[in-house]
Write an enzyme that holds these catalytic residues in place. Structure first.
Site, PDB file in Angstrom:
ATOM      1  N   ASN A   1      -4.055  -8.819  -0.375  1.00 31.94           N
ATOM      2  CA  ASN A   1      -2.994  -8.991   0.603  1.00 31.94           C
ATOM      3  C   ASN A   1      -2.306  -7.656   0.806  1.00 31.94           C
ATOM      4  OD1 ASN A   1      -0.676  -9.634   2.021  1.00 31.94           O
ATOM      5  ND2 ASN A   1       0.383 -10.246   0.145  1.00 31.94           N
TER       6      ASN A   1
ATOM      7  N   CYS B   1      -1.460  -3.578  -6.401  1.00 32.39           N
ATOM      8  CA  CYS B   1      -1.175  -3.612  -4.960  1.00 32.39           C
ATOM      9  C   CYS B   1      -0.133  -2.546  -4.612  1.00 32.39           C
ATOM     10  CB  CYS B   1      -0.708  -5.015  -4.561  1.00 32.39           C
ATOM     11  SG  CYS B   1      -0.891  -5.272  -2.798  1.00 32.39           S
TER      12      CYS B   1
ATOM     13  N   GLU C   1      -4.310 -10.944 -10.843  1.00 37.79           N
ATOM     14  CA  GLU C   1      -3.637 -12.185 -11.265  1.00 37.79           C
ATOM     15  C   GLU C   1      -3.994 -13.340 -10.321  1.00 37.79           C
ATOM     16  OE1 GLU C   1      -2.333  -9.875  -9.521  1.00 37.79           O
ATOM     17  OE2 GLU C   1      -1.026 -10.726  -7.974  1.00 37.79           O
TER      18      GLU C   1
ATOM     19  N   SER D   1       5.303 -10.603  -1.569  1.00 39.79           N
ATOM     20  CA  SER D   1       4.708  -9.553  -0.746  1.00 39.79           C
ATOM     21  C   SER D   1       4.715  -9.900   0.746  1.00 39.79           C
ATOM     22  CB  SER D   1       3.263  -9.300  -1.180  1.00 39.79           C
ATOM     23  OG  SER D   1       3.235  -8.882  -2.515  1.00 39.79           O
TER      24      SER D   1
ATOM     25  N   GLY E   1      -1.703  -4.146   3.742  1.00 39.80           N
ATOM     26  CA  GLY E   1      -1.943  -3.477   5.014  1.00 39.80           C
ATOM     27  C   GLY E   1      -2.046  -1.969   4.835  1.00 39.80           C
ATOM     28  N   TYR E   2      -1.633  -1.465   3.645  1.00 41.92           N
ATOM     29  CA  TYR E   2      -1.672  -0.021   3.384  1.00 41.92           C
ATOM     30  C   TYR E   2      -2.658   0.270   2.269  1.00 41.92           C
ATOM     31  CZ  TYR E   2       2.716   0.019   5.985  1.00 41.92           C
ATOM     32  OH  TYR E   2       3.673  -0.145   6.951  1.00 41.92           O
TER      33      TYR E   2
ATOM     34  N   HIS F   1      -5.533  -8.182  -6.361  1.00 44.02           N
ATOM     35  CA  HIS F   1      -4.660  -8.955  -7.248  1.00 44.02           C
ATOM     36  C   HIS F   1      -5.442  -9.579  -8.397  1.00 44.02           C
ATOM     37  CE1 HIS F   1      -0.921  -8.715  -4.926  1.00 44.02           C
ATOM     38  NE2 HIS F   1      -1.752  -8.554  -3.899  1.00 44.02           N
TER      39      HIS F   1
ATOM     40  N   GLY G   1       4.301  -5.973  -4.078  1.00 42.46           N
ATOM     41  CA  GLY G   1       5.539  -6.152  -3.328  1.00 42.46           C
ATOM     42  C   GLY G   1       5.339  -5.850  -1.863  1.00 42.46           C
TER      43      GLY G   1
END
Ligand SMILES: Nc1ncnc2c1ncn2[C@@H]1O[C@H](COP(=O)(O)OP(=O)(O)O)[C@@H](O)[C@H]1O
Ligand SMILES: Nc1ncnc2c1ncn2[C@@H]1O[C@H](COP(=O)(O)OP(=O)(O)O)[C@@H](O)[C@H]1O
Ligand SMILES: [Mg+2]
Ligand SMILES: [Mg+2]
Lengths: 371, 1127
Positions: free
Chosen positions: A303, A261, A347, A47, A305-306, A345, A233
């Site tokens: 993690n 994500c 995971e 990512s 930004g969108y 996440h 991703g």
């Protein structure tokens, strides 16, 4: 004695530090993580493709880099390479001591042709990144020996320009080129790879699934599986071609689906919602979310930004998780069908595993569907 | 209100919550509980809850009364707590903020059915879980039930079972007592012999003993966890002990966050912590300690503290997350998502702080103060305090920490201790940890020893060793740099050291300065390294011996260094800059190029207040109280308070106490850095005890504006020569003394005054190395030792006055005029350090004429010294003769005691004097006060921690050895005395009393006591001399032999077999041999947890009081601490 290196910012300013890793020019979007452990997981997370990662924690590399583990073995690495364009930290540990360490962070960066800067005021830089809507950067080592090759398809990208992963079809750069089967079991999961972290695979294997890893542009009708996982991703979810449209196709059926994500974002898009860019992206191991309509809260690793814009969510969908701090959507769920997406996440790797149960619940549902 | 829903209250009455404090500061349970308690009380009172605090520790901030807080200065014991419950009828009780004392008390209250009887709800984690975490055996079972690995262990109640268990588990073993904090009575056994020894002692402290597989050498990691009633869980931070398992966490150097753990290891332990707190249904805060195998993934849980702890206080300060405050809100029924994170104001309390800096805690030991005490560290805690340092790299943080803990600006570069040790000695120093292991490690690296070799013996993680090595490498660079530079400058007889050094410093490059400072070296360290290691400079400096000159050199280094590099100021914000925060919690670093914060705007009145640094013997929570009260005064009078302190156990380092908090070194260099950055209106250095006080001169040289006493005043009071000349001038008597420089001078002084003679080095705290000599030999020996303690200061000897009473005068003066002052009387005669003495206010047995003379002397001294702030003068008195022994031109140990007993806040008044110059207040009208119209009598009694200091002789003398104190109120002196003694752990004799007393007239004094004992028909045992004497005076006593007499029942047997549960042992004099004689008796008393009194005065007073004990407890109505007047 380390060589000098310059960080040039898209706002016109620049900073000087010392070089670690490969003596190559490299550029990307500046992002930071407040995680205090797991630099190796983070740097190998697809990512971060095309991003220059700043560690707010000043001491990085203390326990070195673990012996490469593989997608079906113990955690430590999340892919077989470093995806970030470059790294920035206050101080790297020049020696590494751990029973499971293979090399120092400096060596590791060199092996993967990734430059880094140490010895700059990272806290000051993070203030800049935080307050800018978007900041791009270029790292230029003193007498550099070439450019960082982000991907074969980007061979002729000139790193003296700013690279903005948001403006490239980066999914295609990180997704598996070919379909492959991982594990063996009755529960078959179609894993749509937008840059999957190995720990998603490890979690599905932990639950006895047989995974078919799918290129992002696979024709889903050709896939035989009991449920879908859409992976995390890099890049702008709006920049994933017809992926959204093909997922919308799957909404006609009832096979369980879990998006993580980026996966969550494209599920949103497929549902007819839109995505927007967060002013302050969420990157760290301490992102608090609560389950919509309850007082139950979870600490998550994030993690992104969108996000899926709340107000655009169609009524057959509801928010599943909400960010405790800024109220943004952290997950969506279909009101009757078994379709779920999480912006964080579950995971982990690195970060807290408090939401791992999501995999368990998902796989159970898939298994029920098959009975 | 949340508490209503939690207590299921229907009516609208304000809920009342009874909060248990932790009592006197002692090893293993210190200031951290004043901090957590104070935060909890604040959190509850904000909710409009009426709090009732039970805590005899009068020097704490929490025992101050507030609008909705009532304070009871009583022993935290069921007997007394029940009386208070009966009186106050609280709805609920809160024990989790009062350490092990609070916890044990609530468990007892529950067992005795008292909570049920008065229908008092226990707030927070339920009793069952608390009991679980305390009973190691039950605990083990629960952990198994959720497959959390615990080291193979067995709980036993007898030595026989212990031996059986040892066979099963196998050596080496660690043995620990249940229900005991700080690892009391624990140790490592490698064979049956060790086993019996340790188990026997442990059984004295606790009914149950745990035998456990020893994991010495494993990594020790702690997690601080919070959980709300909804079951939401977060971990605030984890902490890694640099000293591996085997050294108690409280004695370990600790770093936060963990440095050597991978994400996988970090999460494994975090998951385990969460599993545990869920299982235990924790509501509030919980501390979990782990052992992690350094060479595999396996780990064990060592223990769980289901309460606020030393570590939780450290974690709060390390992260900025106010654990105790939030925990109290959770206990009151809130959940973590509805509460705000006070640091950011925006984000929520359900949040795990992100640090972008490194925190290191180093304990503060005072082992050398206890004659005979072993310096070895183990599973039982020995440190009396701690410091915390913050840096943006490891070297910076640990170098700061060492300077803070040692109060020596040369920090890690101090070589004196191990310079002359052989390699073998060094290796053994690092193999068997002591309080000085770190310095030993440094010396190892100076000698280029191999990391692998050192690691193989000390087991400290190689990463930490490497980091220490890296510092030594830079130390080497500094030395060689200067050795290179000295060749480049001209050295000639007519050139001053100053100018030569100046030339050299100018040649140091900017990058080099930056490198040195980033590695954490202080300006003083750099100077010292140059002066001590450059041959040319070594010869040169021999020519100079005046302190001032070397201070000038320091300022020279500082000046040139500043032209090259200055530090920046960074914020602690819990989010690592992810969100903008208004945080006022600051530290100073060289690892950075821009500051996060700005000085206060023009027109404001910022004032810096210096804290007291690490708690240690002689300087403890009482000075934090003074600092905090002063800070509040400044805040409340719309000036801006800036606190500098480095002690994580304090309330002064709670960022909500001041307008700005610098968690920093209290050193000339760092204080100046901050002063120059903030440029305040002035600085207050007389509220933090001796540490900031001794910096006076250099701070003034550095251009700092001191508020309160002038530099001259302080110097005049501190410097014995000057002070004594002043006393002569105003005709006030003092014990004859001399600053002896030669043998003849010594002899003539002995001629003149005769023995006993008191040896005392100047410029030391709490009577360090003070000794009383009765013979020339002893005198010479002590003087030699004293010279070692403070080499560059004169050793002073003075006549030792026996059978003098000791009196203290504490007060506040303004421009030489005393505003108000109070006399306290010592119960013990002079010869017992004022910090170890039992203080009485108002005085009970002073002639009016003595009072007049003391007050008169005070007035004259104040005028002559032109005192302008808080002061403390100590007197000796016999009949009506008075002699002055010292004057401290600063707040004293007794300030909180007096302020609370009289209701007149001396710290407030002093602060008012400090700022008078700024507020333009010329004439301060002191509050009115009538000593003869006081509701109750106050007694302040010392708390000792001898039981933790193996080998230490629990004798009182001119060198202070108490670790804490209590202060209790009574309707009479007797009541107050009984309460305060009980609060310090003295128990009422039932089985028998052993008397073995010194000089004849002490024996005589003892007669009253004996008569009373007979009345109470408590059997009396006595050693030969005493027994004979008592029989001659018609008393029946059982005579028993001295320790060495094995042919007949001796004192040791009497103590061990519990024939006696109380020991009175008065040494003839404070002479070594004599003390040795009684030492075995005293040590055994401590070892077996038997009450011990070592002065005739105390023995008499205690037994007098004891006569009324029964009436006293039967119909006693608890006395509440009166509300304080603010001036
Ligand atoms: N099994 C063990 N082997 C070796 N050392 C141990 C073991 N268990 C505890 N210790 C050491 O003893 C210290 C005190 O033990 P702990 O259970 O924490 O008691 P306390 O209640 O005093 O904190 C620990 O900090 C650790 O260093
Ligand atoms: N001349 C003396 N005769 C008898 N006792 C003394 C004399 N001087 C000091 N002491 C005892 O020693 C203690 C410590 O002495 P002091 O000068 O107050 O040291 P400190 O500066 O550490 O307080 C005093 O509290 C007193 O009990
Ligand atoms: Mg412990
Ligand atoms: Mg004194």
């Amino acid at each position: 004695m380390k060589r000098k290196a310059i960080l040039t910012l898209s706002n016109g300013s620049w900073l000087e530090g010392k070089l670690i890793g490969a003596p190559l020019v490299s550029s990307g979007e500046l992002v930071f993580t407040t995680a205090m452990v797991g630099y190796n997981e983070t740097l190998s997370d697809p990512s971060f493709f095309g991003q220059i990662l700043i560690f707010s924690y000043p001491l990085i590399g203390n326990y070195g880099v673990p012996i490469s583990t593989g997608m079906d073995k113990a955690p430590g690495l999340e892919s077989d390479k470093i995806h970030a364009s470059a790294v920035i930290m206050t101080q790297d540990s020049e020696t590494a001591y751990h029973w499971n360490t293979s090399t120092t962070i400096d060596e590791w960066l060199k092996q993967h042709g990734v430059p880094g800067i140490v010895g700059i005021d990272t806290r000051e830089l993070i203030h800049k990144v935080r307050d800018a809507n978007k900041l791009l950067g270029i790292i230029t080592p003193e007498n550099s020996e070439g450019s960082r090759l982000l991907h074969d398809k980007l061979k002729d990208f000139n790193h003296s320009d700013f690279f903005d992963p948001g403006c490239h079809p980066v999914t295609s750069y990180v997704s598996t080129p070919t379909r492959k089967i991982i594990g063996k079991g009755k529960t078959r999961i179609g894993l749509i790879d937008c840059g999957v972290k190995w720990n998603i695979i490890r979690n599905l294997l932990r639950l006895g699934c047989e995974i078919e890893l799918l290129p992002w542009n696979t024709k889903f009708s050709e896939v035989d599986c009991g449920g879908w996982v859409i992976s995390n991703g890099p890049g702008d979810p709006a920049n994933t071609g017809d992926l959204g449209a093909r997922i919308a196709g799957l909404y006609k059926e009832t096979r369980p689906m879990l998006g993580i994500c980026m996966g969550n974002q494209v599920m949103g898009l497929a549902a007819g919602a839109t995505t927007e860019r967060l002013v302050h992206g969420h990157r760290g191991h301490n992102q608090p979310v609560y389950m919509f309509g309850t007082n139950k809260a979870f600490m998550t690793s994030q993690n992104h930004g969108y996000v899926v814009s709340k107000q655009t969510l169609p009524e057959e969908w509801k928010p599943w998780f909400i960010n405790v701090n800024d109220g943004s959507i952290e997950g969506i769920a279909h009101i009757e069908k078994p379709f779920w997406g999480v912006q964080f996440h579950p995971e982990a790797a690195g970060g807290p595993c408090d939401t791992q149960w999501i995999f368990d619940d998902f796989v159970k549902t898939v298994q029920r569907g098959q009975m | 209100m949340s508490l209503f829903k939690f207590l299921k209250r229907t009516d609208e009455k304000t809920p009342k919550v009874l909060v248990l404090g932790s009592g006197a500061l002692s090893i293993g349970q210190a200031g951290e509980f004043d901090y957590s308690g104070a935060q909890a009380l604040k959190a509850l009172e904000e909710e409009g809850i009426q709090t009732i605090l039970v805590n005899p520790n009068i020097a704490t901030i929490q025992t101050d009364t507030t609008a909705n807080r009532k304070t009871y200065l009583y022993p935290v014991k069921p007997l007394w707590v029940e009386k208070i419950i009966k009186e106050e009828r609280p709805d609920a009780i809160l024990a989790g903020f009062g350490g092990q004392t609070g916890l044990n008390c609530v468990l007892a209250l529950d067992e005795q059915g008292i909570l049920e009887k008065y229908n008092v709800k226990n707030l927070g984690t339920c009793i069952e879980s608390l009991r679980l975490t305390e009973d190691r055996d039950l605990f083990a079972n629960v952990m198994r039930s959720i497959d959390i690995p615990i080291p193979p262990s067995m709980a036993v109640k007898t030595l026989e079972d212990a031996k059986k268990a040892a066979l099963k588990i196998g050596y080496p073993l660690i043995i620990r007592a249940a229900y005991a904090l700080g690892g009391l009575g624990s140790g490592f056994a490698h064979n049956d012999e060790d086993l019996s020894k340790i188990v026997k002692t442990a059984l004295n402290f606790s009914p149950q003993v745990l035998l456990e597989k020893s994991l010495e050498g494993w990594e020790e990691i702690e997690y601080e966890v919070m959980r709300d009633i909804e079951g939401n869980v977060i971990t605030i931070c984890n902490m890694e002990n640099i000293d591996p398992l085997g050294v108690h966490t409280g004695d370990s150097i600790v770093v936060a966050p963990s440095q050597t753990l991978t994400d996988n290891e970090f999460q494994t332990l975090r998951n385990a912590s969460i599993k545990i707190v869920n299982k235990l249904n924790i509501v509030g805060e919980c501390n979990v300690q782990f052992a992690l195998d350094p060479i595999s993934n396996s780990f064990y849980v060592i223990e769980v503290n289901a309460r606020l702890s030393r570590s939780s206080a450290l974690a709060s300060k390390a992260t900025g997350y106010p654990i105790a405050y939030i925990a109290a809100k959770l206990v009151a029924g809130y959940n973590l998502i509805e509460l705000n994170n006070p640091v950011t104001g925006k984000t929520r309390a359900f949040f795990e702080p992100a640090m972008d800096y490194v925190v290191i805690k180093i304990p503060r030991w005072d082992l050398r103060k206890f004659s005979g005490a072993s310096r070895k560290l183990g599973s039982s805690m020995k440190s009396v305090g701690e410091v915390m340092a913050i840096g943006r790299n490891f070297a910076e943080a640990i170098q700061k920490a060492v300077r803070m803990a040692s109060e020596n600006p040369n920090g890690m570069s101090v070589t004196t201790r191990f310079k002359n040790s052989t390699d073998e000695e060094l290796i053994s120093e690092v193999t068997y940890p002591t309080d000085e292991r770190l310095l030993a490690l440094v010396e190892c690296f100076r000698r280029k020893m191999d990391i692998e070799r050192i690691h193989s013996v000390c087991r400290v993680d190689k990463w930490f060793l490497k980091k220490i090595d890296e510092i030594v490498v830079v130390e080497d660079e500094i030395i060689s740099t200067f050795n290179g530079l000295v060749k480049k400058v001209t050295i000639s007889d007519d050139r001053e050291l100053y100018n030569i050094l100046e030339d050299m410093l100018f040649l140091v490059s900017k990058d080099t300065w930056i490198h040195w400072k980033k590695t954490g070296f202080s300006d003083q360290q750099i100077l010292t390294l140059a002066l001590n290691n450059v041959p040319e400079l070594v010869t040169l400096k021999a020519k100079y011996d005046d302190e001032k000159y070397f201070k000038k050199l320091f300022f020279l280094v500082r000046k040139i260094r500043k032209n090259n590099v200055r530090p920046v100021v960074k914020k602690i914000d819990t989010t690592a800059a992810e969100y903008p925060t208004p945080s006022n919690y600051l530290y100073v670093t060289y690892e950075g190029t821009s500051s996060d914060t700005k000085p206060f705007d023009e027109g404001k009145t910022p004032i810096i207040i210096l804290g007291s640094g690490a708690y240690r013997i002689g300087s403890s929570v009482e000075f934090d109280w003074c600092g905090v009260k002063c800070t509040e005064y400044i805040k409340n009078n719309n000036m801006q308070s800036i606190v500098i302190n480095c002690n994580p156990e304090t309330v002064s380092t709670d960022y909500s106490t001041s307008d700005k908090l610098y968690f920093e070194e209290i050193s000339t260099e760092r204080v100046l850095d901050i002063y120059e950055f903030e440029n305040p209106k002035g600085l207050i250095n007389s509220m933090g005890g001796q540490l900031p006080n001794v910096l006076t001169d250099s701070m003034a040289m550095g251009g700092i504006k001191l508020l309160g006493h002038s530099v001259d005043t302080i110097d005049m009071a501190e410097n014995r020569e000057k002070f004594s000349a002043l006393l002569d001038k105003i005709g006030i008597d003092q014990p004859r003394w001399k600053n002896v420089k030669s043998k003849d001078e010594l002899n003539s002084f002995i001629e003149e005054v005769g023995f006993p003679i008191l040896v005392r080095p100047s410029f030391v705290l709490s009577g360090t190395a003070m000794k009383v000599a009765n013979t020339k030999e002893a005198l010479e020996e002590y003087m030699e030792h004293a010279t070692k303690v403070s080499p560059d200061h004169p050793v002073v000897i003075s006549e030792f006055l026996q059978d003098y009473r000791e009196i203290e005068l504490d007060g506040v003066a303004h421009n030489g005029k005393i505003l108000i002052s109070f006399m306290t009387e010592h119960l013990e005669n002079a010869g017992i350090h004022s910090g170890d003495a039992t203080l009485i206010y108002p005085p009970q047995k002073l002639y009016v004429e003595t009072v007049r003379r003391v007050k008169q002397a005070g007035t004259l001294i104040s005028k002559e010294l032109n005192l302008n702030g808080p002061f403390n003068i100590q007197f000796l008195a016999a009949s009506n003769k008075i002699k002055v022994i010292e004057c401290n031109a600063r707040a004293s140990r007794s300030f909180p005691f007096i302020s609370k007993v009289t209701g007149i806040n001396l710290a407030d008044l002093a602060s008012r004097v400090f700022v008078a110059g700024l507020t333009g207040e010329e004439r301060i009208i002191p509050p009115s006060f009538d000593e003869y119209n006081l509701a109750s009598v106050g007694v302040k009694a010392p708390m000792f921690s001898f039981s933790r200091l193996e080998g230490a002789d629990p004798i009182l003398g001119v060198e202070m050895s108490s670790t804490g104190e209590v202060g209790c109120l009574g309707n009479s002196f007797d009541e107050a005395l009984l309460l305060s003694l009980e609060a310090t752990g003295v128990t009422i004799p039932k089985k028998g009393v052993l008397i073995s007393s010194g000089r004849l007239h002490e024996k005589i004094k003892m007669l009253d006591a004996v008569t009373i004992l007979e009345k109470l028909d408590i059997p009396i045992y006595a050693t030969e001399g005493t027994a004979k004497f008592l029989e001659e005076h018609g008393h029946k006593v059982k005579m028993i032999g001295w320790p060495e007499e094995l042919d007949r029942p001796n004192v040791i047997t009497a103590i061990r077999e519990r024939w006696v549960d109380f020991v009175i042992n008065v040494p003839k004099n404070l002479e070594k041999e004599e003390m040795q004689h009684g030492a075995d008796i005293r040590k055994n008393a401590i070892k077996h947890g038997t009450s011990l009194i070592t002065t005739a005065e105390m023995a008499t007073a205690f037994f007098r009081a004891l006569q009324q004990y029964d009436e006293f407890i039967n119909d006693h109505k608890p006395v509440m601490l009166p509300q304080q007047k603010h001036t």
